[in-house]
Design a protein around this motif. Structure first.
Motif, mmCIF file in Angstrom:
data_model
loop_
_atom_site.group_PDB
_atom_site.id
_atom_site.type_symbol
_atom_site.label_atom_id
_atom_site.label_comp_id
_atom_site.label_asym_id
_atom_site.label_seq_id
_atom_site.Cartn_x
_atom_site.Cartn_y
_atom_site.Cartn_z
ATOM 1 N N ASN A 43 4.464 -1.638 -12.077
ATOM 2 C CA ASN A 43 4.581 -1.448 -10.573
ATOM 3 C C ASN A 43 3.055 -1.409 -10.041
ATOM 4 N N LYS A 44 2.120 -0.776 -10.873
ATOM 5 C CA LYS A 44 0.767 -0.878 -10.540
ATOM 6 C C LYS A 44 0.303 -2.297 -10.221
ATOM 7 N N SER A 45 0.269 -3.053 -11.151
ATOM 8 C CA SER A 45 -0.062 -4.640 -10.921
ATOM 9 C C SER A 45 0.648 -5.009 -9.708
ATOM 10 N N ASN A 46 1.680 -4.964 -9.632
ATOM 11 C CA ASN A 46 2.579 -5.371 -8.395
ATOM 12 C C ASN A 46 1.749 -5.016 -6.913
ATOM 13 N N ASN A 47 1.652 -3.686 -6.922
ATOM 14 C CA ASN A 47 1.049 -2.916 -5.958
ATOM 15 C C ASN A 47 -0.336 -3.484 -5.674
ATOM 16 N N GLU A 48 -1.340 -3.901 -6.671
ATOM 17 C CA GLU A 48 -2.564 -4.153 -6.766
ATOM 18 C C GLU A 48 -2.714 -5.773 -6.278
ATOM 19 N N GLU A 49 -1.601 -6.368 -6.729
ATOM 20 C CA GLU A 49 -1.402 -7.845 -6.328
ATOM 21 C C GLU A 49 -1.192 -8.077 -4.884
ATOM 22 N N LEU A 50 -0.243 -7.020 -4.419
ATOM 23 C CA LEU A 50 0.121 -6.981 -2.859
ATOM 24 C C LEU A 50 -1.040 -6.664 -2.045
ATOM 25 N N GLU A 51 -1.830 -5.647 -2.379
ATOM 26 C CA GLU A 51 -3.023 -5.302 -1.871
ATOM 27 C C GLU A 51 -4.239 -6.195 -1.753
ATOM 28 N N ASN A 52 -4.230 -7.018 -3.141
ATOM 29 C CA ASN A 52 -5.210 -8.031 -2.938
ATOM 30 C C ASN A 52 -5.050 -8.970 -2.067
ATOM 31 N N SER A 53 -3.864 -9.621 -1.992
ATOM 32 C CA SER A 53 -3.455 -10.695 -1.201
ATOM 33 C C SER A 53 -3.538 -10.297 0.457
ATOM 34 N N PHE A 54 -2.931 -9.030 0.457
ATOM 35 C CA PHE A 54 -3.173 -8.428 1.915
ATOM 36 C C PHE A 54 -4.683 -8.421 2.454
ATOM 37 N N PHE A 55 -5.630 -8.150 1.613
ATOM 38 C CA PHE A 55 -7.096 -8.211 1.865
ATOM 39 C C PHE A 55 -7.694 -9.403 2.123
ATOM 40 N N ILE A 56 -7.197 -10.205 1.132
ATOM 41 C CA ILE A 56 -7.845 -11.814 1.169
ATOM 42 C C ILE A 56 -7.294 -12.474 2.783
ATOM 43 N N GLU A 57 -5.824 -12.276 2.847
ATOM 44 C CA GLU A 57 -5.243 -13.164 4.012
ATOM 45 C C GLU A 57 -6.020 -12.423 5.371
ATOM 46 N N MET A 58 -5.956 -11.214 5.519
ATOM 47 C CA MET A 58 -6.559 -10.484 6.568
ATOM 48 C C MET A 58 -7.902 -10.874 6.811
ATOM 49 N N GLY A 59 -8.730 -10.838 5.601
ATOM 50 C CA GLY A 59 -10.150 -11.350 5.894
ATOM 51 C C GLY A 59 -10.176 -12.835 6.412
ATOM 52 N N ASN A 60 -9.294 -13.790 6.056
ATOM 53 C CA ASN A 60 -9.399 -15.131 6.392
ATOM 54 C C ASN A 60 -8.971 -15.112 7.956
ATOM 55 N N VAL A 61 -8.047 -14.394 8.267
ATOM 56 C CA VAL A 61 -7.617 -14.387 9.633
ATOM 57 C C VAL A 61 -8.480 -13.827 10.602
ATOM 58 N N MET A 62 -9.123 -12.805 10.144
ATOM 59 C CA MET A 62 -10.414 -11.822 11.159
ATOM 60 C C MET A 62 -11.421 -12.729 11.191
#
Length: 189
Positions: A43-62
């Motif tokens: 579960n921790k690795s899934n949450n970390e993966e989700l958060e990683n993709s969120f930060f990267i996608e948000m960074g690209n969009v911004m």
């Protein structure tokens, strides 16, 4: 002597069964503990993966939105578009700073604009006049919509208090910018 041997045999059988039962029941508890640790780590690795993709996608969009808004400030002759592009750029720079700070704490690096966004930026830069205004407003509407969806998705899937605080702070502002952008777009067309 025969009676002593007969009475010892059932005692040894009972003792053997008791030891056997205790050993297997304790092994089952260890397996349950191991399974719960595995589930927690997964579960921790899934949450970390989700958060990683969120930060990267948000960074690209911004990064893309900031670049496009800076181009709009230079190329657009309409004061409303220049004004909204300044608002969007300022808002996105502020959001990018906070997201980058949070990502760095989690050892995630947000890079510059990716190839797809560079291509969109080049296409936007090559347009002019009213087609530029339309392309910019359409691009910002889509990007703001994408950002809103990212913020809503992460808020539903994470328990990270810093991310949830970020969502609560910026999501209403994103909706406001989207409404303003759509209103200007509707005025033009």
């Amino acid at each position: 002597m025969k009676t002593i041997r007969i009475s010892k045999a059932p005692i040894f059988k009972v003792l053997f069964l008791l030891i056997f039962t205790i050993c297997f029941s304790s092994c089952g508890k260890k397996n349950q503990q191991t399974n719960s640790f595995k589930k927690e780590a997964f579960n921790k690795s899934n949450n970390e993966e989700l958060e990683n993709s969120f930060f990267i996608e948000m960074g690209n969009v911004m990064n893309s939105m900031i670049s496009k808004s800076q181009v709009a400030q230079q190329k657009s002759s309409d004061s409303k578009i220049v004004e909204v592009s300044k608002k969007i750029a300022d808002h996105q720079i502020q959001l990018l700073q906070q997201v980058t700070e949070m990502a760095n704490k989690k050892l995630i690096i947000i890079t510059d604009i990716n190839a797809a966004h560079k291509e969109e930026l080049t296409e936007l830069s090559n347009t002019s006049g009213s087609s530029f205004n339309d392309a910019y407003l359409s691009s910002m509407t889509a990007a703001l919509d994408q950002q809103i969806k990212l913020l809503e998705q992460i808020s539903k899937r994470t328990n990270d208090q810093l991310i949830l605080k970020l969502v609560l702070q910026y999501l209403p502002e994103q909706y406001q910018l989207l409404r303003e952008t759509e209103q200007i777009k509707n005025e033009f067309y």
